[in-house]
Design a protein around this motif. Structure first.
Motif, short mmCIF file in Angstrom:
data_model
loop_
_atom_site.label_atom_id
_atom_site.label_comp_id
_atom_site.label_asym_id
_atom_site.label_seq_id
_atom_site.Cartn_x
_atom_site.Cartn_y
_atom_site.Cartn_z
N ALA A 78 -5.98 16.81 -1.50
CA ALA A 78 -4.74 16.32 -0.55
C ALA A 78 -4.74 14.61 -0.72
CB ALA A 78 -4.87 16.73 0.85
N ARG A 79 -3.47 14.18 -0.73
CA ARG A 79 -2.96 11.84 -0.35
C ARG A 79 -2.68 12.14 0.97
NH1 ARG A 79 -1.41 14.60 -5.58
NH2 ARG A 79 1.10 14.69 -4.49
N PRO A 80 -3.38 11.71 1.73
CA PRO A 80 -3.51 11.67 3.11
C PRO A 80 -3.42 10.76 3.22
CG PRO A 80 -6.00 11.99 2.67
CD PRO A 80 -5.56 12.52 1.76
N VAL A 81 -1.73 10.38 3.89
CA VAL A 81 -2.20 8.81 4.57
C VAL A 81 -3.07 8.13 6.23
CG1 VAL A 81 -0.44 6.34 5.32
CG2 VAL A 81 -0.81 8.09 3.11
N GLY A 82 -3.55 7.51 6.54
CA GLY A 82 -3.83 7.66 8.46
C GLY A 82 -3.04 6.54 8.64
N VAL A 83 -2.45 6.81 9.95
CA VAL A 83 -1.84 5.81 10.78
C VAL A 83 -2.18 5.91 12.25
CG1 VAL A 83 1.13 5.53 11.36
CG2 VAL A 83 0.99 6.50 9.76
N ASP A 84 -2.31 4.88 12.22
CA ASP A 84 -3.03 4.26 14.05
C ASP A 84 -2.70 2.72 14.05
OD1 ASP A 84 -5.10 6.43 15.60
OD2 ASP A 84 -5.30 4.52 16.03
N VAL A 85 -2.61 2.79 16.08
CA VAL A 85 -2.31 1.50 16.39
C VAL A 85 -3.29 1.07 16.33
CG1 VAL A 85 -1.72 3.39 18.93
CG2 VAL A 85 -0.31 1.25 17.76
N THR A 86 -4.68 1.40 16.45
CA THR A 86 -5.81 0.73 17.48
C THR A 86 -6.69 -0.02 15.94
OG1 THR A 86 -5.55 2.26 19.05
CG2 THR A 86 -7.74 0.70 18.74
N PRO A 87 -6.26 -1.72 15.98
CA PRO A 87 -6.75 -1.74 14.69
C PRO A 87 -8.47 -1.82 14.81
CG PRO A 87 -5.60 -3.36 15.61
CD PRO A 87 -5.50 -2.36 16.91
N ALA A 88 -9.67 -1.50 15.81
CA ALA A 88 -10.82 -0.61 15.64
C ALA A 88 -10.98 -0.14 15.21
CB ALA A 88 -11.24 -0.75 17.08
N GLN A 89 -10.27 1.24 15.18
CA GLN A 89 -10.48 2.39 14.92
C GLN A 89 -9.95 2.34 13.25
OE1 GLN A 89 -11.79 4.23 17.49
NE2 GLN A 89 -10.15 6.05 17.58
N LEU A 90 -9.12 1.52 13.21
CA LEU A 90 -9.18 1.98 11.59
C LEU A 90 -10.14 1.03 10.80
CD1 LEU A 90 -4.81 0.64 11.65
CD2 LEU A 90 -6.36 2.96 10.87
N GLU A 91 -10.46 0.03 11.62
CA GLU A 91 -11.72 -0.55 10.40
C GLU A 91 -12.86 -0.04 10.89
OE1 GLU A 91 -13.74 -3.68 8.91
OE2 GLU A 91 -11.61 -3.69 9.52
#
Length: 255
Positions: A78-91
């Protein structure tokens, strides 16, 4: 009146601390799993069969956290894109990409206002992300906007029943008595635990249909026969979960 941005700020603070205490350390284990699995007891997708064929499809995960679910999808083509509002989680997600070599776009945004193009995905997924942490009257229309005609929406959430039975003390386990009315169920703010959103099944059906979704499945998850008490998600005892479903997966198709 509390605004959605106030709720989001509380949840960002909660997940920043959660990332520091737990998630940052557990991310490598989650990213390394070979099988896609669901829920507290890790029920494998091969048993549930709720996802569409993944090879070559465009996926957006709303409320991706450390994006381990998107990583599982990427390994299957698959070609995913992840969206989240928390910078620490994305880091943490970016660190795992560097360690594993699995790469895909990450977007720091509210899951109900992603800024992504209309009709650009074949699958919208939420696994305990937007599905409980964002008002469904905000994120379900966004999911519909992001999907191509015929695209799928799949999300995992706490069952309505377990939410009705949870005590007001967020540290106490669920019991066998109703603790709150279902009528009017929507926004729940737990002391020091963030803000969640839950609906009854009738409201879910109406909301999905109002946003051009045809409901395909509602899968209620029970622990497997050999399951043991969960050491982290200990607020849902195994004895309770063998009698009533603590979690449910919804699957719908955009008309």
């Amino acid at each position: 009146m509390t605004s959605w941005s106030d709720d989001a700020a509380k949840n960002v603070a909660l997940w920043t601390e959660t990332n520091r205490e737990f998630t940052n350390d557990s991310a490598p284990t989650n990213w390394a799993l070979d099988e896609i699995n669901w829920g507290i007891w890790g029920i494998e997708e091969s048993e549930v069969n709720v996802l569409p064929p993944l090879d070559g499809i465009d996926v957006v995960e709303l409320g991706c956290g450390t994006a381990y679910f998107s990583a599982w999808l990427a390994r299957r083509g698959a070609r995913p894109v992840g969206v989240d509002v928390t910078p620490a989680q994305l880091e943490t997600a970016r660190r795992m990409m560097a360690e594993t070599g699995i790469e895909f776009p990450l977007v720091e945004a509210d899951a109900a206002a992603t800024g992504l193009p209309d009709a650009s995905f074949d699958l919208v997924l939420s696994e305990y992300g937007a599905s409980i942490w964002v008002d469904p009257y905000r994120w379900i229309p966004e999911a519909a906007r992001l999907l191509r005609p015929g695209g799928r929406l799949v999300f995992l959430r706490n069952s309505t029943l377990v939410v009705l039975c949870y005590p007001n003390d967020p540290k106490a386990p669920v019991g066998d008595r109703l603790q709150r009315p279902q009528r009017g169920l929507h926004r729940l703010e737990w002391p020091d635990e963030g803000v969640e959103f839950h609906l009854g099944h009738g409201e879910w059906i109406d909301l999905l249909r109002a946003n051009a979704f045809e409901i395909e499945r509602l899968v209620e998850l029970y622990p497997p026969e050999k399951a043991k008490e969960h050491t982290y998600y200990d607020l849902t005892p195994l004895e309770w979960a063998r009698q009533w479903p603590p979690e449910e997966i919804w699957a719908a198709r955009k008309r």
